[in-house]
Scaffold this active site. Structure first.
Site, PDB file in Angstrom:
ATOM      1  N   GLU A   1      20.117  16.798  -5.645  1.00  0.00           N
ATOM      2  CA  GLU A   1      20.647  15.747  -4.787  1.00  0.00           C
ATOM      3  C   GLU A   1      21.830  15.068  -5.479  1.00  0.00           C
ATOM      4  O   GLU A   1      22.130  15.344  -6.643  1.00  0.00           O
ATOM      5  CB  GLU A   1      19.550  14.737  -4.436  1.00  0.00           C
ATOM      6  CG  GLU A   1      18.434  15.341  -3.598  1.00  0.00           C
ATOM      7  CD  GLU A   1      17.345  14.347  -3.253  1.00  0.00           C
ATOM      8  OE1 GLU A   1      16.523  14.671  -2.374  1.00  0.00           O
ATOM      9  OE2 GLU A   1      17.290  13.265  -3.851  1.00  0.00           O
TER      10      GLU A   1
ATOM     11  N   HIS B   1      19.256   1.154   2.998  1.00  0.00           N
ATOM     12  CA  HIS B   1      18.206   2.088   2.586  1.00  0.00           C
ATOM     13  C   HIS B   1      17.331   1.591   1.435  1.00  0.00           C
ATOM     14  O   HIS B   1      16.129   1.812   1.433  1.00  0.00           O
ATOM     15  CB  HIS B   1      18.868   3.402   2.174  1.00  0.00           C
ATOM     16  CG  HIS B   1      17.916   4.489   1.791  1.00  0.00           C
ATOM     17  ND1 HIS B   1      16.980   4.995   2.669  1.00  0.00           N
ATOM     18  CD2 HIS B   1      17.765   5.188   0.629  1.00  0.00           C
ATOM     19  CE1 HIS B   1      16.287   5.957   2.067  1.00  0.00           C
ATOM     20  NE2 HIS B   1      16.737   6.079   0.826  1.00  0.00           N
TER      21      HIS B   1
ATOM     22  N   HIS C   1      22.124   4.331   2.665  1.00  0.00           N
ATOM     23  CA  HIS C   1      22.020   5.788   2.692  1.00  0.00           C
ATOM     24  C   HIS C   1      23.135   6.331   3.581  1.00  0.00           C
ATOM     25  O   HIS C   1      23.356   5.833   4.677  1.00  0.00           O
ATOM     26  CB  HIS C   1      20.660   6.228   3.235  1.00  0.00           C
ATOM     27  CG  HIS C   1      20.343   7.656   2.909  1.00  0.00           C
ATOM     28  ND1 HIS C   1      20.956   8.717   3.540  1.00  0.00           N
ATOM     29  CD2 HIS C   1      19.490   8.208   2.011  1.00  0.00           C
ATOM     30  CE1 HIS C   1      20.490   9.855   3.044  1.00  0.00           C
ATOM     31  NE2 HIS C   1      19.608   9.564   2.107  1.00  0.00           N
TER      32      HIS C   1
ATOM     33  N   SER D   1       0.812  -1.225   0.000  1.00  0.00           N
ATOM     34  CA  SER D   1       0.000   0.000   0.000  1.00  0.00           C
ATOM     35  C   SER D   1       0.841   1.269   0.000  1.00  0.00           C
ATOM     36  O   SER D   1       0.441   2.293   0.545  1.00  0.00           O
ATOM     37  CB  SER D   1      -0.920   0.003   1.232  1.00  0.00           C
ATOM     38  OG  SER D   1      -0.149  -0.053   2.433  1.00  0.00           O
ATOM     39  N   GLY D   2       2.035   1.207  -0.603  1.00  0.00           N
ATOM     40  CA  GLY D   2       2.839   2.410  -0.763  1.00  0.00           C
ATOM     41  C   GLY D   2       2.506   3.122  -2.059  1.00  0.00           C
ATOM     42  O   GLY D   2       1.431   2.914  -2.645  1.00  0.00           O
ATOM     43  N   ALA D   3       3.419   3.964  -2.524  1.00  0.00           N
ATOM     44  CA  ALA D   3       3.161   4.757  -3.728  1.00  0.00           C
ATOM     45  C   ALA D   3       2.860   3.877  -4.934  1.00  0.00           C
ATOM     46  O   ALA D   3       1.965   4.185  -5.730  1.00  0.00           O
ATOM     47  CB  ALA D   3       4.356   5.663  -4.021  1.00  0.00           C
TER      48      ALA D   3
ATOM     49  N   ARG E   1      25.425   8.055  -3.808  1.00  0.00           N
ATOM     50  CA  ARG E   1      25.330   7.552  -2.441  1.00  0.00           C
ATOM     51  C   ARG E   1      26.349   6.473  -2.107  1.00  0.00           C
ATOM     52  O   ARG E   1      26.841   6.410  -0.986  1.00  0.00           O
ATOM     53  CB  ARG E   1      23.913   7.011  -2.201  1.00  0.00           C
ATOM     54  CG  ARG E   1      22.883   8.105  -2.099  1.00  0.00           C
ATOM     55  CD  ARG E   1      21.487   7.534  -1.948  1.00  0.00           C
ATOM     56  NE  ARG E   1      20.518   8.612  -1.789  1.00  0.00           N
ATOM     57  CZ  ARG E   1      19.207   8.422  -1.747  1.00  0.00           C
ATOM     58  NH1 ARG E   1      18.723   7.194  -1.867  1.00  0.00           N
ATOM     59  NH2 ARG E   1      18.386   9.443  -1.599  1.00  0.00           N
TER      60      ARG E   1
ATOM     61  N   GLY F   1      12.218  13.551  -2.316  1.00  0.00           N
ATOM     62  CA  GLY F   1      11.316  14.020  -3.347  1.00  0.00           C
ATOM     63  C   GLY F   1      11.275  13.093  -4.547  1.00  0.00           C
ATOM     64  O   GLY F   1      11.600  11.914  -4.451  1.00  0.00           O
TER      65      GLY F   1
ATOM     66  N   THR G   1       7.152   4.693   1.588  1.00  0.00           N
ATOM     67  CA  THR G   1       6.696   5.936   0.966  1.00  0.00           C
ATOM     68  C   THR G   1       6.435   7.002   2.014  1.00  0.00           C
ATOM     69  O   THR G   1       6.842   8.158   1.867  1.00  0.00           O
ATOM     70  CB  THR G   1       5.422   5.685   0.136  1.00  0.00           C
ATOM     71  OG1 THR G   1       5.712   4.757  -0.913  1.00  0.00           O
ATOM     72  CG2 THR G   1       4.908   6.980  -0.474  1.00  0.00           C
TER      73      THR G   1
ATOM     74  N   ALA H   1       9.581   8.724   3.148  1.00  0.00           N
ATOM     75  CA  ALA H   1      10.482   9.308   2.143  1.00  0.00           C
ATOM     76  C   ALA H   1      10.507  10.825   2.301  1.00  0.00           C
ATOM     77  O   ALA H   1       9.482  11.487   2.202  1.00  0.00           O
ATOM     78  CB  ALA H   1      10.011   8.925   0.740  1.00  0.00           C
TER      79      ALA H   1
ATOM     80  N   ARG I   1      21.021   3.029  -7.389  1.00  0.00           N
ATOM     81  CA  ARG I   1      19.894   3.941  -7.648  1.00  0.00           C
ATOM     82  C   ARG I   1      20.303   5.381  -7.388  1.00  0.00           C
ATOM     83  O   ARG I   1      20.847   5.705  -6.349  1.00  0.00           O
ATOM     84  CB  ARG I   1      18.705   3.588  -6.750  1.00  0.00           C
ATOM     85  CG  ARG I   1      17.546   4.578  -6.880  1.00  0.00           C
ATOM     86  CD  ARG I   1      16.404   4.206  -5.982  1.00  0.00           C
ATOM     87  NE  ARG I   1      16.689   4.409  -4.573  1.00  0.00           N
ATOM     88  CZ  ARG I   1      16.491   5.554  -3.908  1.00  0.00           C
ATOM     89  NH1 ARG I   1      16.063   6.628  -4.551  1.00  0.00           N
ATOM     90  NH2 ARG I   1      16.735   5.630  -2.613  1.00  0.00           N
TER      91      ARG I   1
END
Length: 559
Positions: A118, A347, A240, A14-16, A286, A50, A44, A47, A382
Site C-alpha cells: 500500500e 478517514h 482517505h 469494542s473494536g480491535a 495518502r 489489512g 474495525t 477496515a 498515518r
C-alpha cells in the site's frame, strides 16, 4: 438507587483495541466491555486493507520503521515506531492463533500468507483477509470474547462521561469509572472500576464526508479532555483518497490495496494525473494523493475522479477485492470492465490523547488505546495499515501494565448516581439534528483537506455558537445518544480548529495556503492543548473542558 456495576477493568469501546485488551487480560480479571451500538458496528469491522508487519524475509524492521517515519513527516517518535514495528509479527501471530483466516498464496493452507503493498510502503507487508480484513479480525475477537466467562459485553451502552476523584471532592485526579447511558432503557448507570480504558476510535464523523461509520464521533477524546487530559496533534486528520462516489454508497471505502495492486487514478477523460504530483504516483502517502485529487476536482470543477483496476483479470479482481466488487455491482458498476468513481473523505484521526507505550494518560488509572490515543506512532500522517497494528500492539502492552497494577488498586467506593433532578425530556430534537448538520458541513468547508487562517477563524466562531446552544440543551434535557455524540463532536471540532490555528506551517496532513511549506527553521514539534480544571454543571455530575493552555511542544511533552 440502582445497583452500580463493579469491575476490575472497564473498557469503553469494542473494536480491535478494546477487544484485544479484554482478551489479553488473564481470566481471573473481571472485565466489562461497552459497545455503544451492536458490538461489530465500528471502524474495525469496516477496515478493508489489512495489517502491516514484517513477515517476509525480503522485508526488514528497519525498512518498516523508515517508511513509517517518512510518512509521519518528522513528528513520529522513533522509540514508539520501533517498539510498534518490532511487536508486529507477534501481534499478527496472535491473530492467526485466534483463528483469523488471512488470505494465503494460491488459497492453500500449505502456502504462506499473501502480502499486499500500500501507499508509503517499500515492500509487500500488508497481511489481509481478501478486502475485508477488519471483519475477519473483529469476528474472531467477538467470538473469543463471548466465550470468556470473565468478560461481560454491554451492547447499546454509550458512555456519558468519566468519573474522576477530583469531581467527587478528592484532591487526586484518578479515574474511578463512568456514567453510561443504557440506550435500551434510557437510564444512565454507574460503572466503577479499578482501571478504565478508552478504546472509542476516532472523530471523522465531524466531517460531512467520511469513510467511517456513524459511531466515530470522538467520544473518548472529548471525555478524556473533560476529565483533565491534554490532547495532541488534532490538526492531523487523514482523508482517505478513495471513497466510492455514489448517492447510495454512504461511507463505502475503496481499499488502498486497489492502488497497491496497480489501480490507476484517472481524470474523467481517462488521463492519469498522479505523476504530476509525486514520483511514486498512486503509491504516494495518502495526504499527497488526497490533495492531488482535491486539486484536480477544484481545478476542473468536477465532483469525482476515477480509479481503474479493470486492466487486471476478472479472476484477479474477484480474488483480491470481492467486497469492493460486490458493492460496486450492487450499484451498477462492473469494476472488471470500468473505473470506479471516487472522492476523498475523512478517514482517520492521527491526534488524540497523549499516552506512553503502556497506554497511560494524564489521569491516573485511565488508559487510552487505538485511534483515540496519540502514541507518537503516526506523527503528522498515518501510513496505510499501521492503524490495526497500533491497536493490537498497544492493547497488548496496556493489558500487561493493567494486570501488574490491579493487585495494588482498590475498588472505588460507591459513586454518586447520575443526577436528573433538574432536567426534563426534550421537545425540540430538531435542535440536535440541525446543529449536527451545520457542524459537519462547515468543518468540511473550512477545516478540510486545504485550510486557510480565514477559514479556521470562521469555523471557530461557528463552533463557539454551537457550543453555547448544545451546552444549554444538555443542561436542561435528559441525555440521548444523538445529543451525547453531538456534544462530543463539537468539543473535538474546537480542538481540531485550535490545533490547526497553532501550526504555522504545512506538514503531513495539515495543509494551509497561508503557510504552504514546512517550517524547516525549527525542529518539528507536537501541538499540545491542555484543559482548565473540571467544573460542575447544573443537574449533572460531569464537567466541561475549556482550553486553558496552548503550546507547540517537543515530542517529550507526551505523558
Amino acid at each position: 438507587m440502582h445497583t452500580q456495576h463493579q469491575y476490575d477493568v472497564l473498557i469503553i469501546g469494542s473494536g480491535a483495541a478494546g477487544l484485544t485488551l479484554a482478551l489479553r487480560l488473564p481470566v481471573p480479571v473481571r472485565v466489562a466491555v461497552l459497545s455503544k451500538g451492536p458490538v461489530q458496528e465500528g471502524n474495525t469491522w469496516y477496515a478493508q486493507g489489512g495489517i502491516s508487519a514484517v513477515l517476509d524475509q525480503r522485508d526488514s524492521i528497519e525498512s518498516h520503521v523508515q517508511d513509517t517515519m517518512d510518512a509521519g513527516a518528522g513528528l513520529c517518535d522513533p522509540d514508539v515506531v520501533r517498539f510498534t514495528v518490532e511487536s508486529g509479527p507477534e501481534a499478527v501471530q496472535w491473530l492467526v492463533d485466534m483463528g483469523v483466516a488471512f488470505t494465503r498464496e494460491h488459497s492453500s493452507p500449505e502456502n504462506g500468507f499473501h502480502l499486499t503493498r500500500e501507499g508509503g510502503h517499500q515492500h509487500r507487508r500488508i497481511i489481509h483477509a481478501a478486502d475485508a480484513t477488519g471483519k475477519a479480525v473483529e469476528t474472531s475477537l467477538i467470538e473469543a470474547v463471548r466465550a470468556r466467562d470473565n468478560i461481560d459485553l454491554f451492547e447499546q451502552h454509550i458512555a456519558v462521561d468519566l468519573i474522576t476523584a477530583e469531581r467527587i471532592g478528592e484532591a487526586s485526579n484518578r479515574c474511578l469509572g463512568a456514567y453510561v447511558l443504557d440506550r435500551s432503557s434510557g437510564r444512565v448507570e454507574v460503572f466503577r472500576a479499578k482501571c478504565v480504558t478508552l478504546a472509542t476510535g476516532g472523530a471523522s464523523k465531524v466531517y460531512l464526508y467520511t469513510s467511517n461509520p456513524d459511531t466515530s464521533t470522538g467520544d473518548g477524546i472529548a471525555m478524556a479532555w473533560r476529565a483533565g487530559c491534554r490532547v495532541a496533534n488534532m490538526e492531523f486528520n487523514q482523508f482517505h483518497p478513495t471513497c466510492l462516489y455514489h448517492p447510495q454508497a454512504k461511507s463505502f471505502l475503496i481499499t488502498e490495496a486497489v492502488r497497491g495492486e496497480g489501480g490507476k487514478l484517472l481524470l474523467p477523460d481517462g488521463k492519469p494525473f498522479m505523476q504530476r504530483f509525486d514520483t511514486r504516483c498512486e503509491l504516494a502517502p495518502r495526504d499527497i494523493v488526497a490533495r492531488a485529487i482535491d486539486h484536480e476536482m477544484k481545478r476542473l470543477g468536477i465532483d469525482h475522479v476515477l480509479l481503474d483496476i479493470s486492466h487486471k483479470s476478472a479472476k484477479f479482481i474477484h480474488k483480491h477485492f470481492p467486497t469492493v466488487q460486490q458493492r460496486c455491482l450492487e450499484l451498477g458498476i462492473d469494476i472488471t470492465r470500468e473505473p470506479i468513481p471516487v472522492v476523498p473523505a475523512a478517514h482517520y484521526t492521527c491526534g488524540g490523547i497523549p499516552t506512553d507505550m503502556k497506554g497511560h494518560s494524564d489521569v491516573e488509572n485511565l488508559y487510552v488505546v487505538g485511534e483515540s490515543a496519540c502514541t507518537g506512532l503516526h506523527g503528522a500522517n498515518r501510513m496505510a495499515s499501521n492503524s490495526l497494528l497500533e491497536c493490537l500492539v498497544f492493547a497488548t502492552s496496556a493489558a500487561a501494565d493493567i494486570e501488574a497494577r490491579l493487585a495494588n488498586h482498590p475498588m472505588p467506593p460507591e459513586l454518586p448516581e447520575w443526577d436528573e433532578s433538574k432536567v426534563t425530556d426534550s421537545d425540540e430534537e430538531v435542535v440536535v439534528s440541525h446543529n449536527w448538520d451545520e457542524l459537519r458541513r462547515f468543518m468540511w468547508d473550512y477545516v478540510g483537506i486545504v485550510r486557510t487562517d480565514k477559514r479556521l477563524e470562521r469555523a471557530l466562531r461557528r463552533v463557539a455558537t454551537l457550543q453555547l446552544e448544545i451546552e444549554e440543551y444538555y443542561g436542561n434535557f435528559r441525555v440521548t445518544n444523538d445529543l451525547l455524540e453531538l456534544r462530543n463532536l463539537v468539543q473535538v471540532a474546537e480542538l481540531i480548529i485550535r490545533s490547526a490555528q497553532m501550526r504555522k506551517e504545512s506538514r503531513g496532513l495539515h495543509y494551509t495556503l497561508d503557510y504552504p511549506k514546512p517550517d524547516d527553521q525549527h525542529p518539528p514539534r507536537d501541538t499540545i492543548l491542555a484543559p482548565q480544571k473540571a467544573s460542575r454543571e447544573p443537574g449533572h455530575n460531569v464537567a466541561v473542558g475549556k482550553v486553558e493552555q496552548l503550546q507547540i511542544a517537543p515530542r517529550q511533552g507526551r505523558a
